[in-house]
Design a protein around this motif. Sequence first.
Motif, PDB file in Angstrom:
ATOM      1  N   VAL A 182       0.830  -1.207   0.000  1.00 14.12           N
ATOM      2  CA  VAL A 182       0.000   0.000   0.000  1.00 14.12           C
ATOM      3  C   VAL A 182       0.865   1.258   0.000  1.00 14.12           C
ATOM      4  O   VAL A 182       0.596   2.228  -0.725  1.00 14.12           O
ATOM      5  N   THR A 185       2.127   1.911  -3.501  1.00 12.47           N
ATOM      6  CA  THR A 185       1.161   2.532  -4.414  1.00 12.47           C
ATOM      7  C   THR A 185       0.992   4.024  -4.143  1.00 12.47           C
ATOM      8  O   THR A 185       0.554   4.776  -5.015  1.00 12.47           O
ATOM      9  N   GLN A 186       1.349   4.477  -2.951  1.00 10.11           N
ATOM     10  CA  GLN A 186       1.252   5.890  -2.590  1.00 10.11           C
ATOM     11  C   GLN A 186       2.597   6.612  -2.680  1.00 10.11           C
ATOM     12  O   GLN A 186       2.713   7.754  -2.232  1.00 10.11           O
ATOM     13  N   VAL A 245      -7.544  -3.237   4.653  1.00 12.64           N
ATOM     14  CA  VAL A 245      -6.543  -2.517   3.861  1.00 12.64           C
ATOM     15  C   VAL A 245      -6.601  -2.932   2.397  1.00 12.64           C
ATOM     16  O   VAL A 245      -6.496  -2.092   1.483  1.00 12.64           O
ATOM     17  N   LEU A 249      -7.775  -0.639  -1.382  1.00 10.69           N
ATOM     18  CA  LEU A 249      -7.152  -0.503  -2.687  1.00 10.69           C
ATOM     19  C   LEU A 249      -8.189  -0.462  -3.807  1.00 10.69           C
ATOM     20  O   LEU A 249      -7.923   0.076  -4.892  1.00 10.69           O
ATOM     21  N   TYR A 256     -12.274   0.859   2.940  1.00 11.87           N
ATOM     22  CA  TYR A 256     -11.518   0.617   4.168  1.00 11.87           C
ATOM     23  C   TYR A 256     -12.441   0.619   5.378  1.00 11.87           C
ATOM     24  O   TYR A 256     -12.377  -0.300   6.222  1.00 11.87           O
ATOM     25  N   VAL A 318      -4.092   4.287   4.789  1.00 16.88           N
ATOM     26  CA  VAL A 318      -5.097   4.672   3.800  1.00 16.88           C
ATOM     27  C   VAL A 318      -4.893   6.139   3.471  1.00 16.88           C
ATOM     28  O   VAL A 318      -4.877   6.999   4.367  1.00 16.88           O
TER      29      VAL A 318
END
Length: 319
Positions: A182, A185-186, A245, A249, A256, A318
């Motif tokens: 995660v 991806t951020q 989590v 996505l 979430y 998140v």
Amino acid sequence: MNFNARNPSRTGGRKSKQYAEPVNNTYPSYNMYDPVNNPNMQSYEHQMNNPSFPDYQMNAHQRHYPSGADQGFSIPSQFLNEPLVTNVAMQYGHTIVGQGKQLVDQHLEKYVPVSRLKYYFAVDTGYVSRKLALLFFPFTHSDWSVKYEQDEPVQPRYDINAPDLYIPAMAYVTYVVVAGLVLGTQNRFSPEMLGIQASSALAWSLVEIVVEFLTLYIANIKTNLKTLDLLAFAGYKYVGIIFAVLLSLLLRKAGYYIGLIYSSIALAFFLVRTLRVQILPESGQSAYSGGGKRRLYILLFVAAIQPIMMWFLSSHLVS
């Protein structure tokens, strides 16, 4: 009068002994240890190689071993090849290894309950699949009693209600991996962040267990729960965290919170139904009589703290 040994006239008519002197200050051309040019050495070598010579066997042994090789103690190979000697050596080695292993196990058992850990990891594929289904859908389960055999709980593979450490351990590792995914991806991933996620999650889980254990001790409540049982029940929350989590996505924050709320309710229900057998008094006694009221409060506290810990360990992942 000067004495001259070379002049016989100086000796009063007596002849002096004549000695051979080296020519040009050199000695005979052959080496006294050379069997080729020295006749005496040739005769000696002939005796050494003659089987009829008394010391032939001893000299043959000396010829096969270099100088100094037979000075120390050596075991003949025929002695080592004896089956009796080999069996005795093997039995002696097994005895030493067994005694060493027993000694290590005795000292290790003082600090790490290895025998108890084997119980919590006695699972199979069928148990894992059924346990995960129970964690997500505990509302359909009816029998929450723990089975015993000779005053000892049955292994988890034979009882779905028994706590285990396999699922919490695997869920913890998966949580760290999913957190790294995660964060990647951020565009926030870094090895330091991954280490912070792993260490902080482990530290907060240990704090949670210590608080629960101290609460039971201060309230003077005796239960069948052990420290490893509390560790197992505290580790089940990582399953719900992973679900929430991963759902984020796909559906962002809405997904979430949907996953977090559902998994929190399911886990709280699961813990209440599971721990009430271990914490609340036996049937026939009132839950509010004596220490029953304190037991009920502790049960609700353990179940209510799980959603808070789940949100605390996953909300920052998140975006």
